[in-house]
Scaffold this active site. Sequence first.
Site, PDB file in Angstrom:
ATOM      1  CB  CYS A   1      -3.622  -0.582   8.929  1.00 31.35           C
ATOM      2  SG  CYS A   1      -4.452  -0.700   7.327  1.00 31.35           S
TER       3      CYS A   1
ATOM      4  CB  CYS B   1      -0.938   0.009   1.206  1.00 33.96           C
ATOM      5  SG  CYS B   1      -0.078   0.105   2.776  1.00 33.96           S
TER       6      CYS B   1
END
Length: 150
Positions: free
Chosen positions: A104, A35
């Site tokens: 995350c 990402c």
Amino acid sequence: MALYSETVMDHFQNPRNVGEMPDADGIGEVGNAVCGDIMRMYIKVRDGIITDVKFKTFGCGSAIASSSMATEMIKGKPITEALELSNKAVAEALDGLPAHKLHCSVLAEEAVRAAVKDYYDKQGIAYDPAVFGCEDCAKAHEHDHAAGEA
Ligand code: FES
């Protein structure tokens, strides 16, 4: 059901301990190649206790919420406890993250560990590289030792 919990939204919109720490004892920077998000974690350590934490995250809302929560979870704690912080614990403290956003919280775990490792390295504190679960670090260490002995 909303995609994000109220706790995630709160930590995303009002992140705790944001900023830099010029006199940090340890700095950990990690990124996710997929990402492209980057997280930097700063720690101040006194007598084995993390007395202050700051973070800077260039990334998604979940990464910001995860780093904010992680700083709250390790502040005031012994450094050994910070090392045990798991991404699962961060995600649980946030009342959950969507499955595709779990990585995350992994970034937060890794950033904390990288900051602790940096602190150990700077202080010359010996540790088992396996503790950091990083084979590359372990190899680098072996290499250092081999070079030192040559
Ligand atoms: Fe990669 Fe959140 S999308 S850290």
